[in-house]
Design a protein around this motif. Structure first.
Motif, short mmCIF file in Angstrom:
data_model
loop_
_atom_site.label_atom_id
_atom_site.label_comp_id
_atom_site.label_asym_id
_atom_site.label_seq_id
_atom_site.Cartn_x
_atom_site.Cartn_y
_atom_site.Cartn_z
N GLN A 193 39.13 41.12 46.28
CA GLN A 193 39.07 42.46 46.85
C GLN A 193 39.59 42.46 48.29
O GLN A 193 40.39 43.32 48.68
CB GLN A 193 37.63 42.98 46.80
CG GLN A 193 37.46 44.39 47.35
CD GLN A 193 35.99 44.83 47.36
OE1 GLN A 193 35.09 44.00 47.28
NE2 GLN A 193 35.76 46.12 47.44
N LYS A 214 41.05 53.24 48.85
CA LYS A 214 39.74 53.83 48.55
C LYS A 214 39.19 53.30 47.22
O LYS A 214 38.00 53.01 47.11
CB LYS A 214 39.86 55.35 48.50
CG LYS A 214 40.04 56.01 49.85
CD LYS A 214 40.09 57.53 49.72
CE LYS A 214 40.26 58.20 51.08
NZ LYS A 214 40.34 59.68 50.96
N ILE A 215 40.08 53.18 46.24
CA ILE A 215 39.64 52.67 44.93
C ILE A 215 39.11 51.24 45.06
O ILE A 215 38.04 50.91 44.53
CB ILE A 215 40.80 52.72 43.91
CG1 ILE A 215 41.15 54.18 43.58
CG2 ILE A 215 40.44 51.95 42.63
CD1 ILE A 215 42.39 54.33 42.72
N SER A 217 38.06 49.64 47.79
CA SER A 217 36.91 49.48 48.69
C SER A 217 35.65 50.13 48.15
O SER A 217 34.54 49.64 48.38
CB SER A 217 37.25 50.06 50.06
OG SER A 217 37.58 51.44 49.96
N GLN A 218 35.79 51.22 47.36
CA GLN A 218 34.62 51.96 46.91
C GLN A 218 34.28 51.75 45.43
O GLN A 218 33.13 51.90 45.03
CB GLN A 218 34.83 53.47 47.16
CG GLN A 218 35.05 53.81 48.62
CD GLN A 218 35.41 55.28 48.83
OE1 GLN A 218 35.26 56.10 47.92
NE2 GLN A 218 35.89 55.61 50.03
N HIS A 219 35.29 51.42 44.63
CA HIS A 219 35.07 51.33 43.18
C HIS A 219 35.72 50.08 42.59
O HIS A 219 36.28 50.12 41.50
CB HIS A 219 35.63 52.58 42.48
CG HIS A 219 35.13 53.87 43.04
ND1 HIS A 219 33.85 54.33 42.83
CD2 HIS A 219 35.75 54.80 43.83
CE1 HIS A 219 33.68 55.48 43.45
NE2 HIS A 219 34.82 55.79 44.06
N ASP A 221 34.43 47.33 41.37
CA ASP A 221 33.80 46.80 40.15
C ASP A 221 34.32 47.50 38.90
O ASP A 221 34.70 46.85 37.92
CB ASP A 221 32.29 46.92 40.23
CG ASP A 221 31.69 45.96 41.25
OD1 ASP A 221 32.39 44.98 41.59
OD2 ASP A 221 30.55 46.17 41.69
N ILE A 231 36.75 56.25 37.29
CA ILE A 231 37.34 56.35 38.63
C ILE A 231 37.82 57.78 38.86
O ILE A 231 37.58 58.37 39.93
CB ILE A 231 38.50 55.35 38.78
CG1 ILE A 231 37.97 53.91 38.75
CG2 ILE A 231 39.25 55.59 40.09
CD1 ILE A 231 39.05 52.86 38.79
N ARG A 234 34.72 60.09 39.37
CA ARG A 234 33.99 59.88 40.62
C ARG A 234 34.81 60.29 41.84
O ARG A 234 34.26 60.76 42.85
CB ARG A 234 33.56 58.42 40.74
CG ARG A 234 32.52 58.00 39.72
CD ARG A 234 32.07 56.56 39.95
NE ARG A 234 31.12 56.12 38.93
CZ ARG A 234 30.54 54.92 38.91
NH1 ARG A 234 30.81 54.05 39.89
NH2 ARG A 234 29.69 54.60 37.95
N MET A 235 36.12 60.11 41.75
CA MET A 235 36.96 60.42 42.91
C MET A 235 37.62 61.79 42.80
O MET A 235 38.31 62.22 43.74
CB MET A 235 38.03 59.33 43.08
CG MET A 235 37.48 57.94 43.29
SD MET A 235 38.73 56.73 43.77
CE MET A 235 39.14 57.31 45.43
#
Length: 485
Positions: A193, A214-215, A217-219, A221, A231, A234-235
């Motif tokens: 990551q 953003k994907i 760093s935030q999602h 997993d 994804i 959520r985004m």
């Protein structure tokens, strides 16, 4: 109201002397870098001179030119016998080799190593000398894939324990951050990551790049599990936006250091200078150390006379004391440096001789199937050194044989147990994997599960994840990427 109290605490702490640290650093230097290090010391220390002094020249004329150079200077402050044990390898003859006898018949061209390439970029930064030394230490902890597997806090502890250098966690993190800006992009990342995010940060910040960051760093997993619908939900993004972000991510390199070969110039011009030579004479293997253009060194007679003069004159005057201290410090540093080179040569010869003894059949036959499983500890136990010392000796060192030139790390591999109970080297399994895939039908590539079955039939009882690991280490992609019409 709190009160102040005094407490006593006992700690066991290992500290290396400056001379010991110098020996450790010398061990890491290959032949081509040792010459540069000697030239640097000759410029910095006027008490160190190259060539033989008069007494040495008289003794040298009576010796065979191929005999190992013995340094007549003894350092009373540092006894190397307290640090390592001398253990002669009786099955091997070893000596050093002068420039006149260096063999030129097996040139071995390769690119600059990944570690050397990273270290070369340190000098392009604005780091001062102490920070450059720390940066080199950090680079030494970067693995072949380009990842830094130690945290800043762990590196601070390692540096303090190994070299007695104390730095703050913030300073270490600052230096790591600078190294993460080196080429190739993504180097010195802690994990996948981190690696992908570093590469995206260095790209032009378009909408797709920003969304990709953003994907990750935030999602990360759910992205790694390819749950793309989650994804988008959520985004709150469209499928087209997601495809644009994924397109940016798939163009990144998950292993920045993998298969790094340097520039075209490096690949065509760089030549490995072997540190050792192994030759066979009447079924006996002879190990020699490449001395190249490395000159003999001695302490300047003028500085020795100056020290004698100051010791015989009145020392009460401040200027005399300071001058005497300066001369003595330079002479001591010269002696330490000369002794460090001598000890480096001895340790390297002991290590290489032990490797040759352990892998005797390979050096006689030249067939990799004769390589026995061998780890650093096997050699360390044979010659009575620490494993870390053997690691330093083998790092970036090469040996020239009648069958070609090999990196010393080539001879080390772990072992696994065959179905019949015998032990084999993991290198043998990797060769088998490479052979099977090279002969596969490209319209129907062999999967890892099929590789496991083939290896089991050949007597190699290993798990699928191990096969996948060996395939990745060989730089071979998965079956679906090897498909050809």
């Amino acid at each position: 109201m709190s009160s102040l109290t005094l407490t006593q605490q006992q700690k066991l702490q290992t500290k290396l002397s400056p001379a010991q640290i110098q020996v450790m650093r010398m061990l890491e230097l290959p032949a081509c870098e040792l010459q540069a290090r000697i030239n640097e010391e000759l410029q910095e220390n006027p008490a160190l001179e190259e060539g033989l002094d008069k007494t040495q020249e008289m003794d040298f004329q009576e010796q065979d030119l191929n005999d190992e150079y013995q340094n007549p200077l003894q350092n009373e402050d540092f006894n190397y016998d307290d640090y390592v044990q001398d253990d002669d390898i009786s099955e091997r003859t070893y000596n050093t080799r002068s420039q006149e006898s260096v063999r030129e018949d097996i040139p071995f061209s390769v690119g600059m190593s990944f570690g050397e390439y990273l270290k070369s970029q340190i000098y392009l930064t604005k780091m001062d000398k102490p920070d450059r030394h720390i940066a080199k230490f950090v680079v030494g902890n970067i693995d072949e894939n380009g990842y830094l597997r130690r945290t800043a806090e762990e590196l601070v502890d390692d540096l303090s324990f190994q070299e007695g250098i104390v730095v703050t966690d913030e300073k270490m993190q600052s230096i790591i951050a600078q190294i993460q800006q080196f080429d190739p992009p993504g180097v010195a990342a802690y994990d996948l990551q981190d690696c992908l995010l570093i590469q995206l940060q260095q790209k032009e910040q378009t909408a797709n790049v920003g969304l990709a960051m953003k994907i990750l760093s935030q999602h990360f997993d759910i992205f790694s599990r390819k749950q793309y619908n989650k994804i988008m939900q959520r985004m709150d993004i469209t499928e087209e936006q997601l495809k644009g972000a994924i397109s940016e991510i798939t163009r990144l390199n998950p292993r920045p250091g993998n298969n790094w070969l340097g520039t075209v110039y490096d690949r065509n011009q760089s030549v490995v200078v072997p540190d050792f030579y192994v030759e066979e004479e009447n079924d006996e293997l002879i190990v020699t150390l490449n001395q190249g253009d490395i000159p003999p060194l001695h302490v300047s007679p003028e500085y020795s006379q100056m020290l004698d003069m100051y010791s015989q004159t009145e020392k009460s005057h401040t200027s005399n004391r300071e001058a005497a201290r300066f001369v003595k410090d330079k002479i001591d540093a010269a002696k330490w440096f000369i002794d460090a080179i001598r000890q480096r040569n001895e340790t390297m010869m002991q290590t290489m001789s032990a490797i040759v003894a352990y892998q005797r059949e390979f050096f006689l036959q030249g067939d990799s199937s004769y390589l026995k499983p061998m780890v650093l500890k096997d050699i360390a136990d044979r010659i009575g050194h620490d494993v870390s010392t053997i690691s330093r000796v083998c790092s970036n060192k090469y040996v020239q044989t009648q069958f070609g030139t090999f990196a010393l790390k080539y001879f080390f591999s772990e072992s696994i147990t065959k179905q019949d109970g015998g032990e084999i080297s993991t290198r043998e399994i990797k060769d088998k994997v490479r052979e099977v895939i090279a002969n596969e039908d490209k319209t129907r590539p062999i999967t890892d599960d099929e590789l496991v079955e083939i290896l089991h039939e050949s007597g190699y009882a290993i798990a699928r994840r191990t096969v996948a690991k060996y395939r990745e280490q060989l730089g071979i992609p998965v079956a679906r990427l090897r498909y050809q019409i």
